[in-house]
Scaffold this motif. Structure first.
Motif, PDB file in Angstrom:
ATOM      1  N   ALA A 165     111.661  32.967  -4.995  1.00 49.49           N
ATOM      2  CA  ALA A 165     111.341  32.086  -3.869  1.00 49.49           C
ATOM      3  C   ALA A 165     112.606  31.624  -3.159  1.00 49.49           C
ATOM      4  O   ALA A 165     112.663  31.581  -1.926  1.00 49.49           O
ATOM      5  N   ALA A 166     113.635  31.286  -3.928  1.00 48.74           N
ATOM      6  CA  ALA A 166     114.901  30.850  -3.324  1.00 48.74           C
ATOM      7  C   ALA A 166     115.520  31.959  -2.489  1.00 48.74           C
ATOM      8  O   ALA A 166     115.982  31.736  -1.364  1.00 48.74           O
ATOM      9  N   LEU A 167     115.526  33.178  -3.023  1.00 49.83           N
ATOM     10  CA  LEU A 167     116.140  34.302  -2.317  1.00 49.83           C
ATOM     11  C   LEU A 167     115.334  34.734  -1.100  1.00 49.83           C
ATOM     12  O   LEU A 167     115.900  35.231  -0.127  1.00 49.83           O
ATOM     13  N   GLN A 168     114.023  34.538  -1.146  1.00 49.12           N
ATOM     14  CA  GLN A 168     113.208  34.813   0.023  1.00 49.12           C
ATOM     15  C   GLN A 168     113.546  33.851   1.154  1.00 49.12           C
ATOM     16  O   GLN A 168     113.539  34.227   2.331  1.00 49.12           O
ATOM     17  N   LEU A 169     113.854  32.608   0.796  1.00 50.92           N
ATOM     18  CA  LEU A 169     114.203  31.606   1.806  1.00 50.92           C
ATOM     19  C   LEU A 169     115.586  31.867   2.398  1.00 50.92           C
ATOM     20  O   LEU A 169     115.794  31.743   3.601  1.00 50.92           O
TER      21      LEU A 169
END
Length: 281
Positions: A165-169
């Motif tokens: 989720a962090a890397l998608q953001l």
């Protein structure tokens, strides 16, 4: 207010410091809020946090949005006890949306106070809600902290969700190279996962110049050898076919490791234009 709206935060701070010498001004909470916003906008955590701590101690008559301003200031100043109090007040008097934002601040406060289990629950409540960010990067910050807490809790499934989720953001955010490495490690641990998947994550990490570059490169190469073997491909044969057909790149799609090996072979043959062509792929 005029100085803040015109972007002259430094002048606003100087004017506010002089004005607060007068008792009537210092006791006016709306003026205090304007100064808190000015200090926060200027990145002055100490000044913003001090004013916010004083304000929440002096009055309980703030609105949820005013408590939100205080929370931003107290977070910037790392004043965890004050942040916990202000966020609790915000949650108790605000709307459901205010409550989700308050969960972020409560989670950050609990993280600062080393109450990791509570922090994990509160931050996941905010991060999973897709609520608007109260400040730029709030969602990314929440997910990256959650990734650390999930790892400490030995919860691989939720950790992978948090890292992803962090890397998608923000694939290039603060600490992104470490997140890409950790994602690759978690993908390797997952049963029945093709080595091409973590191989891509290691490649992403290498593109961001991690501190332990040599170690990550070694992991990337070891996994790449395994991936090529599982695919049953002969890279030397693919390279020879490419050269014979006077091309830089093979016609078949290749992963990052295989392309690197093709580029190395072009380099050994002093075909530098072909190396550039492959590296741009």
């Amino acid at each position: 207010t005029l100085l803040i709206r015109s972007g002259q935060h430094e002048h606003a701070l100087r004017f506010g410091a002089q004005a607060r010498k007068h008792k009537a001004v210092a006791s006016h909470h709306l003026i205090s809020l304007q100064l808190i916003r000015a200090h926060t906008a200027a990145g002055d955590g100490d000044g913003a946090g001090t004013l916010a701590a004083e304000l929440i101690q002096k009055t309980r008559d703030l609105t949820s949005s005013e408590y939100a301003d205080c929370c931003r200031a107290l977070h910037l100043a790392n004043r965890w006890s004050g942040l916990f109090y202000a966020a609790n007040r915000m949650k108790s008097i605000g709307t459901a949306a205010d409550g989700l934002e308050a969960s972020l601040y409560l989670g950050l406060a609990q993280m600062g106070r080393k109450r990791h289990s509570n922090a994990r629950n509160l931050l996941r409540t905010y991060a999973s809600s897709n609520s608007p960010e109260p400040y730029p990067g709030a969602q990314y910050e929440a997910w990256t902290i959650l990734a650390k807490l999930d790892r400490a809790a030995h919860d691989d499934f939720q950790e992978r969700e948090s890292v992803y989720a962090a890397l998608q953001l923000d694939p290039n955010g603060t600490g992104a190279s470490a997140l890409w490495i950790r994602l690759a490690e978690l993908q390797e641990l997952s049963p029945h996962t093709s080595p091409l998947i973590p191989l891509t994550s290691y490649a992403e990490a290498l593109c961001r110049n991690p501190a332990d570059y040599a170690l990550v490169l070694q992991k990337f190469e070891d996994l790449g050898v395994r991936a090529v073997a599982e695919e049953g491909r002969d890279l030397e044969l693919i390279y020879q076919d490419t050269v014979r057909e006077h091309r830089s790149l093979p016609l078949i799609p290749l992963g990052a490791y295989s392309l690197m090996e093709i580029a190395r072979r072009h380099h050994r043959a002093d075909n530098h234009l072909a190396v550039i062509s492959v590296c741009r792929r």
